[in-house]
Design an enzyme around this catalytic site. Structure first.
Site, mmCIF file in Angstrom:
data_model
loop_
_atom_site.group_PDB
_atom_site.id
_atom_site.type_symbol
_atom_site.label_atom_id
_atom_site.label_comp_id
_atom_site.label_asym_id
_atom_site.label_seq_id
_atom_site.Cartn_x
_atom_site.Cartn_y
_atom_site.Cartn_z
ATOM 1 N N ASP A 123 0.802 -1.149 -0.137
ATOM 2 C CA ASP A 123 -0.045 -0.069 0.040
ATOM 3 C C ASP A 123 0.886 1.281 0.044
ATOM 4 O O ASP A 123 0.463 2.487 0.058
ATOM 5 C CB ASP A 123 -0.780 -0.127 1.220
ATOM 6 C CG ASP A 123 -2.235 -0.238 0.925
ATOM 7 O OD1 ASP A 123 -2.771 -0.373 -0.432
ATOM 8 O OD2 ASP A 123 -3.442 0.074 1.570
ATOM 9 N N ASP A 163 1.774 -10.498 8.664
ATOM 10 C CA ASP A 163 1.936 -9.146 8.924
ATOM 11 C C ASP A 163 3.647 -8.904 8.182
ATOM 12 O O ASP A 163 3.941 -10.018 8.318
ATOM 13 C CB ASP A 163 2.062 -8.569 10.217
ATOM 14 C CG ASP A 163 0.578 -7.999 10.741
ATOM 15 O OD1 ASP A 163 -0.568 -8.210 9.601
ATOM 16 O OD2 ASP A 163 0.191 -7.717 11.797
ATOM 17 N N ASP A 220 6.065 -7.977 9.470
ATOM 18 C CA ASP A 220 7.138 -8.229 10.451
ATOM 19 C C ASP A 220 7.283 -9.509 11.086
ATOM 20 O O ASP A 220 7.784 -9.855 12.038
ATOM 21 C CB ASP A 220 7.231 -7.341 11.581
ATOM 22 C CG ASP A 220 5.992 -7.386 12.469
ATOM 23 O OD1 ASP A 220 4.828 -7.277 11.697
ATOM 24 O OD2 ASP A 220 6.035 -6.999 13.533
ATOM 25 N N ASP A 245 -9.581 -7.626 11.532
ATOM 26 C CA ASP A 245 -9.312 -9.208 12.050
ATOM 27 C C ASP A 245 -10.364 -9.657 12.750
ATOM 28 O O ASP A 245 -10.925 -10.560 12.476
ATOM 29 C CB ASP A 245 -8.101 -9.206 12.352
ATOM 30 C CG ASP A 245 -7.722 -8.197 13.350
ATOM 31 O OD1 ASP A 245 -8.618 -7.397 13.773
ATOM 32 O OD2 ASP A 245 -6.353 -8.013 13.788
#
Length: 749
Positions: free
Chosen positions: A223, A270, A272, A366
């Site tokens: 994004d 994600d 990370d 989520d």
């Protein structure tokens, strides 16, 4: 344009004033929230009038003066005093005989705690409210209401914990078909990213590509539309996707990728979070059951949470998230209300299509995606195995930003269609599980009230009307019972005393955010938690500290006022009032200790990247410039630095890393440092070596040792040690052994 109050004749004056406060955007919301309680109290007085208020409190006081006989403290009789002691002894014996809370011991413990809680609640309701005057009565009822909120939330959690589930044996059974190739549906792996460092994203993508599963495709959903991320995706062989707008934030980014995904299953990580090689082999087997819509695994972190790190306790206590993933999620799994946490999960594409994709209405996309999947008839499964690891917030500011976003996003449930309390398709137990989660975010409100209540004792207000024997008979058993089993019941993931420290650090901003979320639920937009922090000195977070400093000063004032009142009453020989002041003094002293430690946690300690290493012993080979090969053992490592044993002395000259674990390399050592923690090797790997180092360090099939939180006595010692010898006064050389200790585990067959 706001209208004058005089033009709203249909509203009582104070209600009109509250309406004006909300409509006037130039007045800060937190100020409006600050006067809400006062306005409500005055509004009641305006409606009822003083005579009716006095009559109400007089009637209530009449009943408080005449509690049932079974709620009166026995003056004699050994059994009446001994049976609570016997229950406490039984709790202690159970926690010693059963190291882990299996079903029947857990059922007995929950039953005893529920009995003590109901007993205490009846006593507080029918005997302890001080409503002799409207002022005393208002504060007493306020304290009682806040205490009732905590007790009800705790009772719900106790009841839910009886049904806690462990699915590791079930995962073993389902994994056979996956490993033998009988069930291997195609999996699309989505990695959404916005502004995370490319080096961090590389770790995740290397981990996704290294998964021991053939039928997979890795997508990078950028994004941020960054050329360097597109180049990284091409270099690693991942599919890159960006979009013209950022509508819907992370959920919108994921939804934009769905039309290009062809797999039966979708895994999300994600930017990370690095999966272990066995992640898919351990999770996708559950989808052989067509009723399963989503499988969630815990988040685990290779760096310490900022509170433990700042207090220099990261080597002593597990991270804060452990209590959620070790205790809350298994208990929610038992009633079908598992929380999807946004990363490290696998979802059935058919289930996503049935609800129209990821939910974009809330900051917690989520959580509500999981609710809608459950409401559509699918099961959400929680597998309590740490199959991925990520980067925890590295400062108190980032930590607060993340928690406040979670709180606001979860409480948006009351304003969207995916409200778990009203959405069609959930059963009562599922709703009860979600209700406990919603009530949790309001727990900061009573904590703040508990901090300021001792001030009332100092000015002559007694919100709790109780004698010393009554406190011993009703309050002490539930308090000691809670301390005895809290750590045991949550699978030794957190002690009660350390939980108090964690809850105080963000108590005020969480309380304000929870109230704001009820008035302006969609005021804030989604924001990414910052990663990759580096700082070379201590930094005090004044933004989070000033409310605690005010509470700390007010508590000292309450101590002074209580001592003054105690001295005055001692001259009058007023024993009842003096006992009340004694409770106020103990209460204030307890608050002072907790507030002082919470303030120390707001000193962000220096970080240079070494605290985010994987603490996992590995054997490695170092080659000298003369060709000699040294075989040594590392204690912790990342792709940039390796820590060796502290007593090791390396030869002079250049060194090259040729082997780490089972992987062969040729990586020059840039420099060597040595301190009290060990010998540090700084690497300069090329791109290919860097990816192989990432795979060797982060992606191997390993298991975390069961990291147990210290008990209450040890926790008290750590709190007092931190208070008497603050981390900021110690050496600035922070310990490097702050990651999770990993031990080699054989590959599951």
């Amino acid at each position: 344009m706001t209208r004058p109050i005089s033009r709203q004749p249909s509203l009582p004056p104070l209600a009109a004033l509250w309406h004006w406060l909300l409509q006037n955007r130039q007045i800060p919301t937190f100020f409006a929230l600050g006067v809400l309680l006062s306005l409500l109290t005055l509004q009641v007085a305006w409606v009822l009038g003083e005579p009716r208020i006095n009559q109400f409190f007089q009637t209530l006081d009449h009943w408080q003066q005449r509690p049932p006989a079974w709620l009166q403290t026995p003056m004699e009789g050994l059994w009446a005093w001994s049976w609570p002691c016997l229950l406490l002894v039984l709790l202690w014996v159970i926690t010693r005989l059963w190291k882990r809370p299996s079903f029947w011991p857990r059922l007995v413990v929950v039953g005893i705690l529920a009995l003590l809680t109901v007993r205490y609640l009846l006593w507080r309701s029918l005997s302890t409210l001080n409503v002799s005057t409207p002022l005393n009565g208002s504060l007493s009822l306020m304290l009682y209401g806040m205490e009732l909120l905590l007790l009800v939330t705790g009772l719900i959690q106790l009841l839910l914990s009886v049904a806690a589930r462990d699915r590791q044996a079930q995962a073993d059974q389902y994994a056979v078909a996956v490993q033998q190739g009988h069930y291997q549906p195609h999996v699309d792996i989505l990695v959404p990213t916005y502004n995370e460092p490319v080096s961090l994203l590389r770790r995740t993508l290397v981990g996704c590509l290294a998964l021991n599963y053939p039928a997979k495709t890795v997508y990078v959903l950028d994004d941020g539309d960054r050329p360097e991320v597109a180049a990284l995706a091409r270099q690693l062989g991942c599919r890159y996707q960006t979009r013209c707008d950022r509508e819907g934030a992370k959920a919108g980014n994921l939804n934009a990728a769905l039309p290009n995904c062809q797999g039966e299953l979708i895994a999300v990580f994600d930017a990370d979070f690095i999966p272990q090689k066995t992640f898919l082999a351990r999770t996708i087997g559950f989808f052989q059951d067509p009723r399963v819509g989503l499988v969630q695994t815990p988040q685990s972190f290779y760096n310490p949470d900022p509170i433990a790190y700042n207090l220099d306790l990261a080597a002593e206590i597990p991270p804060e998230d452990e209590i959620f993933y070790r205790h809350v999620q298994p208990m929610r799994d038992g009633v079908g209300s598992v929380v999807c946490v946004g990363t490290s999960f696998v979802v059935r594409r058919q289930a996503l299509d049935a609800i129209g994709g990821f939910v974009t209405e809330s900051l917690s996309e989520d959580y509500f995606t999981g609710i809608r999947i459950a409401a559509s008839g699918y099961q959400l499964i929680y597998l309590n195995e740490k199959l991925s690891q990520g980067l925890a917030p590295e400062s108190l500011a980032a930590y607060a930003k993340q928690r406040l976003r979670w709180a606001r996003g979860t409480l948006q449930a009351f304003f969207i269609q995916a409200n778990p309390l009203t959405i069609a398709g959930l059963n009562p137990l599922q709703r009860l599980g979600h209700l406990e989660g919603l009530l949790h975010w309001f727990s900061s409100l009573p904590r703040i009230l508990f901090l300021v209540m001792p001030l009332g004792y100092g000015i002559g207000i007694m919100p709790v009307k109780a004698t010393g024997p009554e406190l011993l008979y009703f309050l002490l058993p539930i308090y000691l019972g809670h301390l005895t089993v809290f750590n045991w019941l949550n699978r030794r993931s957190r002690s009660a005393l350390l939980s108090e420290i964690y809850s105080l650090v963000l108590a005020v901003p969480l309380a304000v955010t929870s109230l704001q979320a009820l008035i302006q639920p969609f005021r804030c937009q989604f924001s990414v938690t910052p990663k990759g922090l580096r700082q070379d000195r201590f930094f005090f977070n004044w933004a989070l500290a000033w409310p605690l400093l005010i509470l700390f000063a007010a508590t000292w004032v309450s101590v002074g006022l209580n001592l003054r009142q105690f001295w005055l009453l001692s001259q009058q020989a007023d024993g009842a009032q003096m006992r009340g002041l004694g409770l106020g003094l103990w209460w204030a002293g307890y608050n002072l200790v907790l507030l002082a430690v919470a303030l120390l946690a707001l000193w962000d300690a220096p970080r240079d990247g070494r605290e985010a290493m994987i603490t996992r012993p590995l054997t490695l080979d170092l080659q000298t410039d003369s060709g000699q090969v040294l075989t040594v053992r590392s204690q912790a490592q990342s792709e940039a630095v390796i820590r060796l044993e502290s007593k090791l002395v390396l030869p002079e000259g250049s060194l090259t890393l040729t082997r780490l674990g089972n992987q062969m390399f040729s990586v020059p050592i840039q420099r060597c440092d040595r301190d009290a923690q060990g010998t540090w090797l700084w690497l300069t790997p090329q791109t290919a070596d860097q990816d192989r180092l990432i795979e060797a360090i982060y992606c191997h099939a390993t298991e975390y040792r069961r990291w147990e939180s210290p008990g209450e006595r040890r926790s008290l010692f750590l709190i007092l040690k931190t208070l008497l010898w603050p981390p900021i006064l110690r050496s600035r050389q922070r310990p490097a052994q702050l990651g999770r200790l990993l031990v080699e585990a054989p590959q599951r067959s």
